[in-house]
Design a protein around this motif. Structure first.
Motif, mmCIF file in Angstrom:
data_model
loop_
_atom_site.group_PDB
_atom_site.id
_atom_site.type_symbol
_atom_site.label_atom_id
_atom_site.label_comp_id
_atom_site.label_asym_id
_atom_site.label_seq_id
_atom_site.Cartn_x
_atom_site.Cartn_y
_atom_site.Cartn_z
ATOM 1 N N MET A 66 3.958 14.249 0.558
ATOM 2 C CA MET A 66 5.110 13.805 -0.227
ATOM 3 C C MET A 66 6.425 14.081 0.496
ATOM 4 O O MET A 66 7.504 13.824 -0.035
ATOM 5 C CB MET A 66 5.123 14.492 -1.591
ATOM 6 N N LYS A 67 6.320 14.527 1.714
ATOM 7 C CA LYS A 67 7.495 14.876 2.505
ATOM 8 C C LYS A 67 8.307 13.623 2.830
ATOM 9 O O LYS A 67 7.758 12.587 3.199
ATOM 10 C CB LYS A 67 7.064 15.556 3.790
ATOM 11 N N SER A 68 9.619 13.705 2.681
ATOM 12 C CA SER A 68 10.491 12.590 3.023
ATOM 13 C C SER A 68 10.583 12.456 4.536
ATOM 14 O O SER A 68 10.504 13.444 5.278
ATOM 15 C CB SER A 68 11.891 12.824 2.442
ATOM 16 N N GLY A 69 10.733 11.213 5.002
ATOM 17 C CA GLY A 69 10.855 10.975 6.431
ATOM 18 C C GLY A 69 9.520 10.866 7.138
ATOM 19 O O GLY A 69 9.495 10.809 8.365
ATOM 20 N N SER A 70 8.399 10.833 6.392
ATOM 21 C CA SER A 70 7.085 10.685 7.023
ATOM 22 C C SER A 70 6.460 9.363 6.545
ATOM 23 O O SER A 70 7.058 8.302 6.701
ATOM 24 C CB SER A 70 6.204 11.884 6.692
ATOM 25 N N GLN A 71 5.309 9.441 5.937
ATOM 26 C CA GLN A 71 4.637 8.224 5.461
ATOM 27 C C GLN A 71 4.401 8.258 3.948
ATOM 28 O O GLN A 71 3.608 7.484 3.420
ATOM 29 C CB GLN A 71 3.287 8.075 6.177
ATOM 30 N N ALA A 72 5.144 9.110 3.262
ATOM 31 C CA ALA A 72 4.893 9.330 1.842
ATOM 32 C C ALA A 72 5.282 8.142 0.972
ATOM 33 O O ALA A 72 4.773 7.998 -0.150
ATOM 34 C CB ALA A 72 5.650 10.581 1.376
ATOM 35 N N TYR A 73 6.179 7.259 1.443
ATOM 36 C CA TYR A 73 6.626 6.141 0.606
ATOM 37 C C TYR A 73 5.497 5.154 0.288
ATOM 38 O O TYR A 73 5.622 4.319 -0.600
ATOM 39 C CB TYR A 73 7.791 5.401 1.274
ATOM 40 N N TRP A 74 4.380 5.215 1.049
ATOM 41 C CA TRP A 74 3.257 4.317 0.760
ATOM 42 C C TRP A 74 2.438 4.805 -0.446
ATOM 43 O O TRP A 74 1.778 4.008 -1.102
ATOM 44 C CB TRP A 74 2.341 4.191 1.974
ATOM 45 N N TRP A 75 2.469 6.116 -0.719
ATOM 46 C CA TRP A 75 1.611 6.631 -1.790
ATOM 47 C C TRP A 75 2.028 6.158 -3.184
ATOM 48 O O TRP A 75 1.172 5.738 -3.970
ATOM 49 C CB TRP A 75 1.558 8.158 -1.752
ATOM 50 N N PRO A 76 3.334 6.208 -3.549
ATOM 51 C CA PRO A 76 3.678 5.724 -4.896
ATOM 52 C C PRO A 76 3.345 4.237 -5.089
ATOM 53 O O PRO A 76 2.978 3.829 -6.193
ATOM 54 C CB PRO A 76 5.181 5.987 -5.016
ATOM 55 N N TRP A 77 3.443 3.460 -4.002
ATOM 56 C CA TRP A 77 3.115 2.037 -4.149
ATOM 57 C C TRP A 77 1.602 1.818 -4.269
ATOM 58 O O TRP A 77 1.159 0.847 -4.879
ATOM 59 C CB TRP A 77 3.681 1.212 -2.997
ATOM 60 N N THR A 78 0.820 2.731 -3.744
ATOM 61 C CA THR A 78 -0.631 2.659 -3.933
ATOM 62 C C THR A 78 -0.975 2.834 -5.411
ATOM 63 O O THR A 78 -1.872 2.164 -5.943
ATOM 64 C CB THR A 78 -1.314 3.757 -3.103
ATOM 65 N N ILE A 79 -0.242 3.734 -6.086
ATOM 66 C CA ILE A 79 -0.465 3.954 -7.514
ATOM 67 C C ILE A 79 0.074 2.782 -8.334
ATOM 68 O O ILE A 79 -0.533 2.341 -9.319
ATOM 69 C CB ILE A 79 0.213 5.267 -7.957
ATOM 70 N N TYR A 80 1.216 2.243 -7.905
ATOM 71 C CA TYR A 80 1.902 1.199 -8.661
ATOM 72 C C TYR A 80 1.208 -0.169 -8.552
ATOM 73 O O TYR A 80 1.283 -0.997 -9.476
ATOM 74 C CB TYR A 80 3.344 1.104 -8.154
ATOM 75 N N SER A 81 0.509 -0.425 -7.472
ATOM 76 C CA SER A 81 -0.036 -1.768 -7.194
ATOM 77 C C SER A 81 -0.871 -2.356 -8.326
ATOM 78 O O SER A 81 -0.674 -3.517 -8.704
ATOM 79 C CB SER A 81 -0.844 -1.733 -5.892
ATOM 80 N N PRO A 82 -1.855 -1.653 -8.904
ATOM 81 C CA PRO A 82 -2.647 -2.277 -9.977
ATOM 82 C C PRO A 82 -1.856 -2.533 -11.255
ATOM 83 O O PRO A 82 -2.271 -3.338 -12.088
ATOM 84 C CB PRO A 82 -3.768 -1.266 -10.220
ATOM 85 N N PHE A 83 -0.711 -1.854 -11.429
ATOM 86 C CA PHE A 83 0.130 -2.132 -12.589
ATOM 87 C C PHE A 83 0.877 -3.463 -12.429
ATOM 88 O O PHE A 83 1.059 -4.199 -13.399
ATOM 89 C CB PHE A 83 1.161 -1.015 -12.798
ATOM 90 N N ILE A 84 1.325 -3.784 -11.221
ATOM 91 C CA ILE A 84 2.240 -4.903 -11.014
ATOM 92 C C ILE A 84 1.565 -6.170 -10.508
ATOM 93 O O ILE A 84 2.057 -7.272 -10.728
ATOM 94 C CB ILE A 84 3.370 -4.488 -10.028
ATOM 95 N N GLN A 85 0.420 -6.058 -9.839
ATOM 96 C CA GLN A 85 -0.245 -7.268 -9.318
ATOM 97 C C GLN A 85 -1.626 -7.399 -9.939
ATOM 98 O O GLN A 85 -2.469 -6.515 -9.788
ATOM 99 C CB GLN A 85 -0.356 -7.217 -7.788
ATOM 100 N N SER A 86 -1.869 -8.519 -10.611
ATOM 101 C CA SER A 86 -3.155 -8.718 -11.277
ATOM 102 C C SER A 86 -3.717 -10.118 -11.070
ATOM 103 O O SER A 86 -4.868 -10.370 -11.411
ATOM 104 C CB SER A 86 -3.019 -8.454 -12.783
ATOM 105 N N ARG A 87 -2.932 -11.023 -10.511
ATOM 106 C CA ARG A 87 -3.359 -12.419 -10.394
ATOM 107 C C ARG A 87 -3.621 -12.855 -8.963
ATOM 108 O O ARG A 87 -3.608 -14.036 -8.657
ATOM 109 C CB ARG A 87 -2.320 -13.331 -11.038
ATOM 110 N N GLY A 88 -3.849 -11.912 -8.099
ATOM 111 C CA GLY A 88 -4.200 -12.259 -6.735
ATOM 112 C C GLY A 88 -3.108 -11.913 -5.745
ATOM 113 O O GLY A 88 -1.955 -11.658 -6.100
ATOM 114 N N THR A 89 -3.489 -11.918 -4.480
ATOM 115 C CA THR A 89 -2.576 -11.519 -3.404
ATOM 116 C C THR A 89 -1.294 -12.338 -3.410
ATOM 117 O O THR A 89 -0.205 -11.808 -3.149
ATOM 118 C CB THR A 89 -3.300 -11.674 -2.053
ATOM 119 N N GLN A 90 -1.376 -13.620 -3.707
ATOM 120 C CA GLN A 90 -0.206 -14.492 -3.657
ATOM 121 C C GLN A 90 0.804 -14.216 -4.763
ATOM 122 O O GLN A 90 1.909 -14.750 -4.736
ATOM 123 C CB GLN A 90 -0.647 -15.959 -3.714
ATOM 124 N N GLN A 91 0.442 -13.382 -5.733
ATOM 125 C CA GLN A 91 1.403 -13.027 -6.778
ATOM 126 C C GLN A 91 2.459 -12.075 -6.245
ATOM 127 O O GLN A 91 3.612 -12.116 -6.674
ATOM 128 C CB GLN A 91 0.683 -12.402 -7.975
#
Length: 664
Positions: A1-26
């Motif tokens: 979760m350290k800033s300045g590394s690769q932590a910004y990808w983790w919250p989007w990993t959690i968020y993805s199934p909430f926001i995209q449900s109709r396929g990659t092109q959505q």
């Protein structure tokens, strides 16, 4: 979760199934049409809350360590679970957990963001077409996040050609299956990116068991083949969007320094500023292309399509607009309102016109059935018997057939009805008018046969043969029309409505021009010949009322042919309506003129015992029928009494004064 590394990808990993449900092109980062950030919603709030809880259940130093530390902690058993790419799988070969850990698809959600409201709603098949059934029995949406996007190699075109060739050869060496299949098992930082990388043998050589490898590879295959895989950002400004704006704001939030509402506001402002800096419209084009969404086009005629509406109750054809792809144009323009193009080429069954014609034709058919029944019941009355009651019923039957043409014409046409309509109309006309023609022929022969001929035989059988011959010719012409037409009565044709509007609309074509011309000429010849016979019998005495009635019918049919028929060819949208009204007028007038007086007179004879026809100035005062007396026939301008020649056939009579023998 350290800033300045690769932590910004983790919250989007959690968020993805909430926001995209109709396929990659959505897409999962921006609105495809406005490039507005997809963060101001309940799903993003929930995902950030979950991510913030990581610090409660992870190592005490979670906010200050990055992925390099967590990987080592996972390898030595300090951490039981971690989020990572696939390549740490190969790191485990040299540990005591080489065949003892498992990789799973990232968790899914039972609720997804309704993008119109920003609220979380339960998954449905329309919202989550790729969902699976979860443990609770509800639909579970999964959307694994392909973070980072993978390695790529490029060769500068500015260096000498020889060096370009060497650099390209090196990249080819790294990427070819024989090299990369070994590298992905050695922990060199390469993720699996070929199906050949799932080959079990290479993994067994690195120290893994086949059973274990197969289980792991099932997970990888599921993720990589998912139609709902979330593609990471790959557009101009990706570094600014994620590694600067998102990374710093997420870290500030999980550290407890700002609220989630403030995080969303700042992130929205930052991302919008980055988008505008790179040109919003160009960013829309780039983002759509990066996830495989349809290309964006400027709002205007090229952005929408149209379909011709089916005919509604008002019998109108409309051009209804729709987007070429759902809202794919920029500029905020709305779809044009539907445009009325023309009337339908057929009579809509649920329209006022269709209902009116259906009711009218049904009434006509019912009335004709009643008339035919009355004729049959009164067939022994002199006025009915003298006019050949069988032929009268045939004439009425022809009118009924012509009215079934109207019933068949109402509603959308198809191949069958388009052909049947022509046959019904043509055969009905021949039965109706052919019957009148045959009867007029008999009258003409009776009145204009020279005195020298002693016997005139014009029986019903002979008239039936004439009518049969007319029907045979008509059937032959109809068969010719059907055979000559490549698609007789084709149910759809391409129509142009002016401007840019054209489409396939329902209508009946005329079939073969030659076949159609033969049918029209044949009916015209029948009409002309009937008019000729009417002229030849114009001096028939008043007592021969048949002649006057049939002459009136010929005038009605002639009017229909001369006035109504051309109208059907001069208009397009109301052609069937005019033809149907013409059929109603012609059949009602013809059958009414011919049959109704006879039926009324038959009741006069039955109830009062006499019939008094109208008198002609050329006739004597004798009545043609007087009770049960002998019938008379008028020849020329004289009223001549007839006497039955035989008891067995009351229709055979002779004229003592002229010497003629008539077989009626």
């Amino acid at each position: 979760m350290k800033s300045g590394s690769q932590a910004y990808w983790w919250p989007w990993t959690i968020y993805s199934p909430f926001i995209q449900s109709r396929g990659t092109q959505q897409g999962a980062f921006f609105d495809l049409n406005t490039m507005d950030p997809l963060v101001n919603n309940d799903g993003f709030v929930r995902a950030m809350q979950i991510y913030k809880q990581f610090a409660l259940y992870g190592p005490p130093s979670s906010l200050s360590i990055d992925v390099t530390v967590t990987r080592e902690m996972f390898r030595n058993g300090s951490c039981a679970m971690t989020l990572d790419w696939a390549n740490p799988f190969s790191f485990m070969a040299s540990t005591r957990f080489a065949n003892g850990y498992f990789a799973s698809v990232t968790p899914g959600t039972y609720q997804v963001v309704d993008r119109d409201t920003g609220r979380l709603v339960n998954c449905t098949r329309s919202l989550c077409p790729y969902a699976e059934i979860g443990r609770t029995g509800q639909l579970l949406n999964r959307a694994s996040f392909a973070a980072f996007g993978g390695w790529s190699g490029s060769v500068s075109g500015l260096i000498p050609q020889a060096k370009q060739d060497l650099a390209y050869a090196f990249l080819s060496f790294l990427g070819r299956p024989s090299t990369s299949s070994r590298d992905v098992t050695k922990g060199l930082g390469f993720d699996l990116y070929r199906y050949s990388h799932l080959n079990v043998t290479n993994w067994e050589l690195s120290g893994f068991t086949a059973e274990y490898v197969l289980k792991m590879h099932d997970t990888f295959r599921t993720v990589l083949s998912s139609p709902n895989l979330v593609i990471d950002l790959r557009i101009h400004g990706t570094n600014q969007y994620q590694q600067i704006a998102l990374d710093s704001l997420v870290y500030t939030y999980v550290s407890g320094n700002i609220t989630i509402a403030e995080t969303i506001r700042r992130l929205t402002d930052s991302w919008n500023a980055i988008t505008d800096n790179f040109n919003r419209n160009q960013q829309i084009v780039s983002y759509r292309a990066s996830i495989g969404a349809p290309k964006i086009i400027p709002c205007g005629p090229s952005a929408w399509n149209y379909t011709l509406s089916s005919c509604d109750g008002n019998e109108d054809i409309f051009a209804a607009y729709s987007w070429v792809e759902p809202k794919v144009c920029s500029g905020g323009a709305a779809l044009p309102t539907p445009v009325r193009l023309s009337r339908c080429n057929y009579i809509v069954i649920n329209s006022s016109t269709g209902i009116g014609l259906t009711v009218a034709s049904c009434i006509m058919i019912a009335l004709f059935a009643v008339i035919a029944l009355l004729i049959f019941m009164r067939r022994e009355e002199p006025i009915i018997r003298k006019s050949s009651w069988v032929f009268s019923i045939v004439i009425v039957f022809g009118g009924a057939i012509m009215n079934t043409f109207i019933l068949s014409s109402v509603g959308a046409p198809d191949m069958g009805t388009c052909i049947v309509n022509i046959w019904l109309l043509s055969l009905g006309y021949v039965l109706l008018f052919g019957g009148f023609l045959a009867k007029m022929y008999r009258i003409e022969r009776l009145l204009n046969t020279p005195i020298a001929i002693k016997v005139i035989k014009i029986s019903d059988i002979k008239l039936a043969r004439i009518l049969g011959a007319l029907l045979v010719v008509d059937i032959a012409l109809l068969s010719t029309w059907t055979w000559l037409s490549p698609t007789p009565g084709a149910s759809f044709s391409t129509a142009s409505f002016g401007g840019n509007f054209s489409g396939r609309v329902a209508s009946c074509s005329g079939g073969s021009p030659v076949g159609s011309a033969l049918l029209i000429v044949y009916k015209a010849l029948m009409l002309v010949y009937a008019a000729f016979l009417s002229f030849r019998t114009r001096r028939a005495p008043a007592e021969l009322s048949e002649q006057r009635f049939i002459t009136t019918v010929i005038l009605v049919v002639g009017f229909s042919a001369v006035v109504i028929l051309p109208l059907t060819y001069s208009v397009e949208s109301n052609k069937l309506l005019i033809a149907s009204l013409g059929v109603l007028f012609m059949t009602a007038s013809s059958i009414g003129i011919y049959t109704i007086p006879k039926i009324f007179e038959s009741y006069n004879i039955a109830h009062f015992g006499f019939w008094t026809p109208s008198k002609s100035g050329h006739t004597t005062s004798e009545e043609s029928y007087r009770g049960n007396g002998s019938p008379h026939v008028h020849v020329g301008i004289r009223s001549l009494p007839l006497q039955s020649s035989t008891q067995s056939n009351p229709y055979e009579v002779e004229c003592p004064q002229c010497g003629h023998h008539f077989e009626l």
